[in-house]
Write a protein that holds these residues in place. Structure first.
Motif, PDB file in Angstrom:
ATOM      1  N   ARG A   1       1.037  -1.467  -0.030  1.00 10.42           N
ATOM      2  CA  ARG A   1      -0.135   0.309   0.078  1.00 10.42           C
ATOM      3  C   ARG A   1       0.407   1.119   0.054  1.00 10.42           C
ATOM      4  N   PRO A   2       0.654   1.999  -0.608  1.00  5.56           N
ATOM      5  CA  PRO A   2       0.955   3.620  -0.786  1.00  5.56           C
ATOM      6  C   PRO A   2       1.078   3.488   0.997  1.00  5.56           C
ATOM      7  N   PRO A   3       1.943   4.759   1.469  1.00  7.71           N
ATOM      8  CA  PRO A   3       3.803   5.241   0.333  1.00  7.71           C
ATOM      9  C   PRO A   3       4.341   4.174  -0.342  1.00  7.71           C
ATOM     10  N   ALA A   4       4.523   3.039   0.417  1.00  6.73           N
ATOM     11  CA  ALA A   4       5.842   2.315  -0.644  1.00  6.73           C
ATOM     12  C   ALA A   4       4.812   1.792  -1.740  1.00  6.73           C
ATOM     13  N   LEU A   5       6.078   2.293  -2.724  1.00 10.82           N
ATOM     14  CA  LEU A   5       5.512   1.885  -3.778  1.00 10.82           C
ATOM     15  C   LEU A   5       6.356   0.085  -4.362  1.00 10.82           C
ATOM     16  N   PRO A   6       6.133  -0.522  -5.474  1.00 11.57           N
ATOM     17  CA  PRO A   6       6.435  -1.488  -5.625  1.00 11.57           C
ATOM     18  C   PRO A   6       7.555  -1.984  -5.946  1.00 11.57           C
TER      19      PRO A   6
END
Length: 298
Positions: free
Chosen positions: A273-278
């Motif tokens: 989930r954001p704020p994490a990026l793939p």
């Protein structure tokens, strides 16, 4: 305290599957949990750091806990992480876990605000008084700013329900001192991937392991070989394979890299989930190659 199974071995810090619209994906969650049980893991910890608890609502954390406990169906212990910023929320999540059949709870200490030691100790005493379950103290100074001393651990271990610890400082000197202290009656699980094998050699009873989501059978083999059989030479060979699988994940973005590795292994659980990026394309490529070399690519 209520009668419970003693925790040991590989406790998977469970990745939380999300669907394309960002909701908790129950079908994938059940499938992943079933695969982990079949691989022989000794327990599951939903809603921990690898499970993105900071990006789950309270109701979602309850939902994930319920689904995991239902899918496990008593075959192995489930130890939900119930730490939160609000003390009342910790107790609510902990009581919910107990009511649904959890074997224990893991609790990160208060974070963000620089609480005094007296406040932290009172917090865990309050949890222990409110919920009659074994408590695993989540020691992760890197994110909490709270790096306990041996004297403080003596006080913490004196709280009746605080019987386990996830040690995520990576400080082996501290761990030796902790394990050799005759006044500290607490079972220690390693939580810092790079030193896993070393912690087994000096007395850790297992690992709470996020990366093991994508190599559970190897993680179990490492534990059984090093701890149960006490064959460190053979364990080093297993560790060499695991280390090659771990290195791309440890390069940064742990949660997204674990999820990318699961996808490369043919067991996708969606993006973080954001704020994490793939995970970056380069990391995905490296992970895919490492999994293929280990015979784990989906």
């Amino acid at each position: 305290m209520t009668s419970v199974t003693t925790l040991r071995g590989i406790l998977i810090a469970l990745a939380t599957p999300f669907s394309q619209d960002g909701a908790v994906d129950e079908a994938r969650l059940r499938s992943h949990v079933s695969d982990l049980v079949d691989a022989g893991v000794h327990g599951i910890i939903p809603c921990g750091s690898t499970g993105e608890f900071i990006n789950l609502t309270k109701d979602e954390r309850k939902l994930v806990t319920e689904i995991v406990i239902d899918e496990v169906a008593g075959r192995i212990p489930v130890v939900p992480h119930t730490g939160a910023l609000h003390a009342a929320e910790v107790i609510e999540l902990s009581q919910h876990a107990k009511d649904k059949g959890a074997a224990a709870i893991m609790v990160i200490p208060p974070y963000f605000e620089p609480n005094t030691w007296a406040e932290v100790l009172a917090h865990f005493q309050r949890i222990s008084d409110s919920v009659d379950l074994p408590i695993m103290y989540y020691h992760i100074p890197e994110t909490t700013g709270l790096d306990l001393t041996i004297d403080q651990f003596r006080e913490l271990a004196a709280i009746p329900n605080v019987t386990y610890m996830k040690e995520s400082s990576g400080n082996l000197s501290f761990l030796v001192e902790l394990l050799e202290d005759p006044e500290i009656d607490i079972k220690v699980f390693n939580g810092w991937d790079e030193v896993t094998l070393a912690t087994y050699a000096i007395g850790a009873v297992g690992s709470v392991w996020g990366a093991a989501n994508y190599f559970p059978a190897l993680a179990v083999a490492l534990y059984e070989t090093a701890v149960v059989k006490n064959d460190i030479a053979a364990a080093r060979e297993i560790w060499s394979t695991i280390w090659k699988l771990e290195q791309p994940v440890l390069s940064g973005g742990y949660v997204q890299n674990v999820k990318a590795a699961l996808a490369a292994a043919g067991k996708p659980v969606g993006d973080p989930r954001p704020p994490a990026l793939p995970a970056t394309p380069g990391t995905v490529e490296t992970l895919t190659a490492a999994l293929a070399a280990a015979g784990l690519k989906g």
